[in-house]
Write an enzyme that holds these catalytic residues in place. Structure first.
Site, PDB file in Angstrom:
ATOM      1  CD  GLU A  48     -34.218  36.331 -28.326  1.00 16.79           C
ATOM      2  OE1 GLU A  48     -33.339  37.078 -27.847  1.00 16.79           O
ATOM      3  OE2 GLU A  48     -35.437  36.510 -28.166  1.00 16.79           O
ATOM      4  NE  ARG A 105     -33.394  24.110 -53.215  1.00 18.26           N
ATOM      5  CZ  ARG A 105     -33.199  23.051 -52.428  1.00 18.26           C
ATOM      6  NH1 ARG A 105     -33.393  21.836 -52.907  1.00 18.26           N
ATOM      7  NH2 ARG A 105     -32.811  23.198 -51.177  1.00 18.26           N
ATOM      8  CE  LYS A 204     -34.932  17.566 -62.711  1.00 17.90           C
ATOM      9  NZ  LYS A 204     -34.012  17.697 -61.596  1.00 17.90           N
ATOM     10  CB  THR A 235     -32.918  14.073 -51.654  1.00 16.20           C
ATOM     11  OG1 THR A 235     -33.484  14.218 -52.964  1.00 16.20           O
ATOM     12  CG2 THR A 235     -33.633  15.006 -50.688  1.00 16.20           C
ATOM     13  N   GLY A 237     -31.576  12.140 -55.395  1.00 13.17           N
ATOM     14  CA  GLY A 237     -32.445  11.215 -56.137  1.00 13.17           C
ATOM     15  C   GLY A 237     -32.313  11.374 -57.642  1.00 13.17           C
ATOM     16  CB  THR A 238     -32.472  14.365 -59.848  1.00 12.53           C
ATOM     17  OG1 THR A 238     -33.802  14.726 -59.491  1.00 12.53           O
ATOM     18  CG2 THR A 238     -32.261  14.676 -61.317  1.00 12.53           C
TER      19      THR A 238
END
Length: 336
Positions: A48, A105, A204, A235, A237-238
């Site tokens: 907490e 997002r 994409k 991450t 990746g793109t």
């Protein structure tokens, strides 16, 4: 109620280096010492969060410096609890300075029976007693409309433009700004206008979150130095796949300018082994040691623009003036 004399800063634990840098820049701008309010933000044994403010804040104009980055839930709760502590201590106004706004997002329902978490977080921030939000490069501009309080959304593109002009001096004709997806075209176009470069798009298609199935380049990138522009890198990746595809279409170099370096999971390894020559982040999220030590990653400081924006809010002057090159240039003189 006493007259508000100076803005006061208080920081959570999400990005203390940035908070201290903002305080130092404000001291420079004000010509007097501006420090962080003495407080403790700690955790009980069961995790907490506990907040105690050691200074008098009655009638003061308070600015809470806290990114809601990883761990997002802990940092968000720190922000809300700090706001509650200040409200109950009779602060005159509470502004949340959130360099990276988490949960951005989840700004719409993409499938049935899913939440709009950005709106939920906006409601929580408002109910905690926060009266204004200062952030940077929201993932979706419409998130500003989720709030029933003023939201000032700063942009990294003016700082990126200054850095590009310095790093690629004499090579301006070779530059090509690239959006890594159709949704980011407006952001990429903004930088392209500032550096007077053409624009291309990498379209994409995803099979599932975090995985890219197919990429198509829209525009001629042959013999160009490509600058990929995006609001966040999670991450990677793109980003790394886009760099490979662009080089495959004839680009000579690929660089990237990203507002928020989330860098989770295998991101550092991917960037290290990628075709990216440089990857530039802001320090809206405190970089991990692995990120800071990666050879092809650079970090741009956001303290100057946030310090000036805080002073503008406190003074009741324009924040949008910081979007202009003529205004932001002197602020970053000698820094980039």
């Amino acid at each position: 109620m006493p007259t508000v004399v100076e803005p006061k800063l208080i920081a959570g634990n999400s990005n203390l280096p940035l908070a201290n840098s903002i305080a130092r820049r404000m001291s420079l701008y004000r010509g007097m010492s501006v420090g962080l309010v003495d407080a403790r933000v700690e955790r009980f044994n069961d995790a907490e969060i506990f907040v105690e403010v050691f200074e008098n804040v009655r009638g003061e104009d308070m600015f809470i410096l806290q990114s809601t980055s990883n761990p997002a839930n802990d940092n968000l709760m720190e922000l809300l609890i700090m706001a509650d502590a200040l409200r109950r201590s009779s602060a005159a106004r509470i502004t949340a300075v959130i360099p990276y706004f988490g949960y951005a997002r989840q700004d719409r329902r993409t499938k049935a029976r899913t939440p709009i978490t950005s709106k939920l977080v906006a409601n929580m921030i408002h109910e905690a007693g926060i009266e204004r939000v200062l952030t940077m490069d929201l993932h979706a501009a419409q998130i500003q409309g989720f709030f029933d309080i003023p939201v000032d959304n700063l942009y990294a593109s003016p700082i990126f433009a200054l850095d590009v002009k310095k790093q690629f001096a004499g090579r301006e004709s070779e530059l090509m700004v690239v959006s890594p997806d159709v949704g980011g075209v407006a952001r990429a176009r903004e930088l392209a206008k500032r550096i007077e470069a053409p624009l291309s798009i990498v379209d994409k298609r995803r099979e599932k979150p975090g995985e890219v199935a197919e990429m198509t380049v829209i525009g001629d990138v042959k013999d160009k130095v490509c600058l990929i522009v995006d609001d966040m890198c999670d991450t990677a990746g793109t980003l790394c796949k886009a760099a490979e595809v662009l080089l495959g279409h004839g680009a000579t170099e690929v660089h990237a300018y990203i507002s928020h370096g989330v860098m989770s999971g295998p991101a550092v390894e991917r960037v290290t082994n990628s075709y990216l020559k440089t990857l530039v982040f802001t320090d809206s999220i405190q970089p991990t040691e692995a990120v800071a030590n990666t050879h092809n990653i650079r970090i741009l400081p956001m303290a100057p623009i946030f310090a000036q924006a805080i002073l503008n809010i406190w003074n009741g002057t324009s924040v949008s003036s910081l979007f202009e090159t003529d205004t932001i240039g002197p602020i970053y003189e000698g820094i980039l």
